[in-house]
Scaffold this motif. Structure first.
Motif, PDB file in Angstrom:
ATOM      1  N   MET A   1     -26.139  45.614  97.247  1.00 56.50           N
ATOM      2  CA  MET A   1     -26.553  46.840  96.544  1.00 56.50           C
ATOM      3  C   MET A   1     -26.983  46.537  95.110  1.00 56.50           C
ATOM      4  O   MET A   1     -27.998  47.059  94.635  1.00 56.50           O
ATOM      5  N   ILE A   2     -26.231  45.715  94.424  1.00 57.22           N
ATOM      6  CA  ILE A   2     -26.580  45.365  93.042  1.00 57.22           C
ATOM      7  C   ILE A   2     -27.905  44.606  93.004  1.00 57.22           C
ATOM      8  O   ILE A   2     -28.783  44.890  92.184  1.00 57.22           O
ATOM      9  N   ASP A   3     -28.056  43.650  93.914  1.00 52.90           N
ATOM     10  CA  ASP A   3     -29.278  42.840  93.933  1.00 52.90           C
ATOM     11  C   ASP A   3     -30.518  43.682  94.223  1.00 52.90           C
ATOM     12  O   ASP A   3     -31.597  43.425  93.665  1.00 52.90           O
ATOM     13  N   THR A   4     -30.385  44.684  95.068  1.00 52.96           N
ATOM     14  CA  THR A   4     -31.535  45.516  95.430  1.00 52.96           C
ATOM     15  C   THR A   4     -31.742  46.654  94.437  1.00 52.96           C
ATOM     16  O   THR A   4     -32.836  46.838  93.898  1.00 52.96           O
ATOM     17  N   ASN A   5     -30.692  47.416  94.186  1.00 48.90           N
ATOM     18  CA  ASN A   5     -30.821  48.639  93.385  1.00 48.90           C
ATOM     19  C   ASN A   5     -30.967  48.373  91.891  1.00 48.90           C
ATOM     20  O   ASN A   5     -31.585  49.172  91.178  1.00 48.90           O
ATOM     21  N   VAL A   6     -30.376  47.285  91.423  1.00 46.72           N
ATOM     22  CA  VAL A   6     -30.440  46.963  89.992  1.00 46.72           C
ATOM     23  C   VAL A   6     -31.453  45.850  89.739  1.00 46.72           C
ATOM     24  O   VAL A   6     -32.446  46.049  89.039  1.00 46.72           O
ATOM     25  N   THR A   7     -31.220  44.678  90.320  1.00 47.35           N
ATOM     26  CA  THR A   7     -32.131  43.555  90.087  1.00 47.35           C
ATOM     27  C   THR A   7     -33.536  43.871  90.587  1.00 47.35           C
ATOM     28  O   THR A   7     -34.528  43.586  89.899  1.00 47.35           O
ATOM     29  N   GLY A   8     -33.647  44.485  91.765  1.00 47.72           N
ATOM     30  CA  GLY A   8     -34.965  44.837  92.290  1.00 47.72           C
ATOM     31  C   GLY A   8     -35.699  45.812  91.403  1.00 47.72           C
ATOM     32  O   GLY A   8     -36.909  45.697  91.190  1.00 47.72           O
ATOM     33  N   LEU A   9     -34.972  46.770  90.844  1.00 48.91           N
ATOM     34  CA  LEU A   9     -35.580  47.733  89.934  1.00 48.91           C
ATOM     35  C   LEU A   9     -36.089  47.058  88.672  1.00 48.91           C
ATOM     36  O   LEU A   9     -37.253  47.245  88.280  1.00 48.91           O
ATOM     37  N   VAL A  10     -35.235  46.282  88.010  1.00 46.99           N
ATOM     38  CA  VAL A  10     -35.666  45.683  86.742  1.00 46.99           C
ATOM     39  C   VAL A  10     -36.792  44.682  86.967  1.00 46.99           C
ATOM     40  O   VAL A  10     -37.701  44.562  86.140  1.00 46.99           O
ATOM     41  N   ASN A  11     -36.760  43.971  88.089  1.00 47.07           N
ATOM     42  CA  ASN A  11     -37.862  43.063  88.403  1.00 47.07           C
ATOM     43  C   ASN A  11     -39.187  43.821  88.523  1.00 47.07           C
ATOM     44  O   ASN A  11     -40.226  43.410  87.978  1.00 47.07           O
TER      45      ASN A  11
ATOM     46  N   ALA B   1     -22.813  54.258  93.373  1.00 44.49           N
ATOM     47  CA  ALA B   1     -22.899  55.179  92.242  1.00 44.49           C
ATOM     48  C   ALA B   1     -23.109  54.416  90.937  1.00 44.49           C
ATOM     49  O   ALA B   1     -23.868  54.845  90.066  1.00 44.49           O
ATOM     50  N   GLY B   2     -22.446  53.266  90.820  1.00 43.48           N
ATOM     51  CA  GLY B   2     -22.626  52.448  89.620  1.00 43.48           C
ATOM     52  C   GLY B   2     -24.047  51.961  89.451  1.00 43.48           C
ATOM     53  O   GLY B   2     -24.597  51.960  88.344  1.00 43.48           O
ATOM     54  N   THR B   3     -24.688  51.579  90.553  1.00 48.79           N
ATOM     55  CA  THR B   3     -26.082  51.116  90.451  1.00 48.79           C
ATOM     56  C   THR B   3     -27.005  52.258  90.041  1.00 48.79           C
ATOM     57  O   THR B   3     -27.962  52.053  89.287  1.00 48.79           O
ATOM     58  N   LYS B   4     -26.728  53.462  90.512  1.00 50.94           N
ATOM     59  CA  LYS B   4     -27.598  54.586  90.180  1.00 50.94           C
ATOM     60  C   LYS B   4     -27.359  55.077  88.753  1.00 50.94           C
ATOM     61  O   LYS B   4     -28.280  55.607  88.113  1.00 50.94           O
ATOM     62  N   ALA B   5     -26.151  54.884  88.240  1.00 53.58           N
ATOM     63  CA  ALA B   5     -25.917  55.147  86.819  1.00 53.58           C
ATOM     64  C   ALA B   5     -26.711  54.152  85.969  1.00 53.58           C
ATOM     65  O   ALA B   5     -27.253  54.503  84.913  1.00 53.58           O
ATOM     66  N   PHE B   6     -26.792  52.921  86.435  1.00 54.27           N
ATOM     67  CA  PHE B   6     -27.626  51.931  85.740  1.00 54.27           C
ATOM     68  C   PHE B   6     -29.088  52.357  85.741  1.00 54.27           C
ATOM     69  O   PHE B   6     -29.769  52.271  84.711  1.00 54.27           O
ATOM     70  N   VAL B   7     -29.577  52.809  86.893  1.00 55.71           N
ATOM     71  CA  VAL B   7     -30.965  53.263  86.973  1.00 55.71           C
ATOM     72  C   VAL B   7     -31.233  54.320  85.905  1.00 55.71           C
ATOM     73  O   VAL B   7     -32.251  54.268  85.188  1.00 55.71           O
ATOM     74  N   LYS B   8     -30.340  55.271  85.782  1.00 52.89           N
ATOM     75  CA  LYS B   8     -30.505  56.356  84.812  1.00 52.89           C
ATOM     76  C   LYS B   8     -30.617  55.811  83.394  1.00 52.89           C
ATOM     77  O   LYS B   8     -31.577  56.136  82.670  1.00 52.89           O
ATOM     78  N   GLN B   9     -29.667  54.994  82.962  1.00 47.49           N
ATOM     79  CA  GLN B   9     -29.661  54.521  81.584  1.00 47.49           C
ATOM     80  C   GLN B   9     -30.784  53.527  81.311  1.00 47.49           C
ATOM     81  O   GLN B   9     -31.390  53.544  80.233  1.00 47.49           O
ATOM     82  N   PHE B  10     -31.085  52.689  82.294  1.00 46.56           N
ATOM     83  CA  PHE B  10     -32.171  51.725  82.133  1.00 46.56           C
ATOM     84  C   PHE B  10     -33.503  52.434  81.917  1.00 46.56           C
ATOM     85  O   PHE B  10     -34.294  52.076  81.028  1.00 46.56           O
ATOM     86  N   LEU B  11     -33.760  53.474  82.700  1.00 50.71           N
ATOM     87  CA  LEU B  11     -35.036  54.164  82.585  1.00 50.71           C
ATOM     88  C   LEU B  11     -35.107  55.016  81.324  1.00 50.71           C
ATOM     89  O   LEU B  11     -36.172  55.123  80.705  1.00 50.71           O
ATOM     90  N   LEU B  12     -34.005  55.602  80.903  1.00 50.59           N
ATOM     91  CA  LEU B  12     -34.016  56.351  79.648  1.00 50.59           C
ATOM     92  C   LEU B  12     -34.288  55.421  78.467  1.00 50.59           C
ATOM     93  O   LEU B  12     -35.054  55.758  77.552  1.00 50.59           O
ATOM     94  N   ALA B  13     -33.682  54.245  78.488  1.00 53.92           N
ATOM     95  CA  ALA B  13     -33.918  53.282  77.409  1.00 53.92           C
ATOM     96  C   ALA B  13     -35.353  52.757  77.457  1.00 53.92           C
ATOM     97  O   ALA B  13     -36.006  52.579  76.411  1.00 53.92           O
TER      98      ALA B  13
END
Length: 257
Positions: free
Chosen positions: A112-122, A158-170
């Motif tokens: 989940m972290i590799d896809t939802n977080v790393t995949g997003l930032v990539n 839920a943790g990965t989606k909280a990251f999505v929120k803050q990453f995109l706001l920043a």
């Protein structure tokens, strides 16, 4: 002075996770409105089926968003009609399992972290320079109401989606003055393959999630993204939560011994 909505035919849309669910619906919605679409995912046979349906409006490529170099290569080698990407929908993501944090499989957490977080930032990092250079762009992440509202078994998802929120706001803050919009679409209960993947093919458990409800459909999420993308260029939707009318916010849980 009024500002015109964007003409969909001027959009070139890069969609990850286009092999099913929201990603597939997003590709259809934009292509049907005259946009050029780059649809990517890991299941080539599904991409080819979508290509047969949508024709010349769609360019498909097998892609694993966890591989940054592969995303850079894809964007650098796009055919000329698709090279001017100005909308990026980082849709690829998943949930695995619904177990408590002390028993859930650690491999599921890492996936989940590799896809939802790393995949997003990539996806975002590889796409931004080109849009900035062209003076126009729009980045979408597909978050979740789980980024705001925790629930038992949600832990890492839920943790990965909280990251999505803050990453995109920043990232939205970073894009000031660069004419690149950034939006986080945060769906609630949406009836796609999501629960089938979460429960690893258990159709009974997956169908129970949506039993006796009018859940969102993938097309609802696609329409929401399409609306945001075609608003006048000076308008930026920062975050947009979307739930079915049959879903709302639950109370905090209480253990009574």
């Amino acid at each position: 002075m009024s500002y015109p909505s964007l003409d969909p035919s001027t959009l070139t849309v890069f969609v990850t996770g286009a092999t099913s669910g929201c990603g597939e619906a997003i590709a259809r919605r934009f292509a049907g409105a005259g946009a050029k679409v780059i649809g990517t995912g890991r299941r080539r046979e599904r991409l080819e089926k979508l290509k047969a349906e949508l024709g010349e409006a769609l360019h498909v490529a097998e892609l694993d968003v966890r591989d940054y170099a592969a995303i850079e290569k894809l964007l650098a080698e796009l055919p000329a009609p698709f090279a001017g990407v100005n909308v990026v929908v980082a849709n690829a993501g998943l949930a695995l399992g619904l177990g408590p944090a002390d028993t859930v499989g650690i491999d599921d957490w890492h996936t989940m972290i590799d896809t939802n977080v790393t995949g997003l930032v990539n996806t975002v990092r590889a796409s931004l320079p080109g849009m900035i250079a062209r003076g126009r762009g729009h980045v979408f992440g597909v978050g979740s109401v789980a980024g705001d509202y925790p629930y038992p078994g949600g832990n890492t998802y839920a943790g990965t989606k909280a990251f999505v929120k803050q990453f995109l706001l920043a990232t939205r803050s970073d894009m000031l003055g660069k004419n690149v919009r950034v939006t986080n679409i945060e769906p609630g209960m949406t009836e796609t393959e999501f629960s089938l993947v979460r429960f690893k093919g258990d159709e009974g458990r997956a169908s129970n999630v949506y039993a006796n409800t009018r859940a969102l459909k993938a097309e609802d999420v696609a329409e929401t993204i399409f609306w945001c993308a075609t608003l006048p260029e000076h308008v930026n939707i920062n975050r947009l939560q979307v739930m079915p009318i049959d879903q709302a916010f639950s109370a905090t849980t209480v253990h009574r011994g």
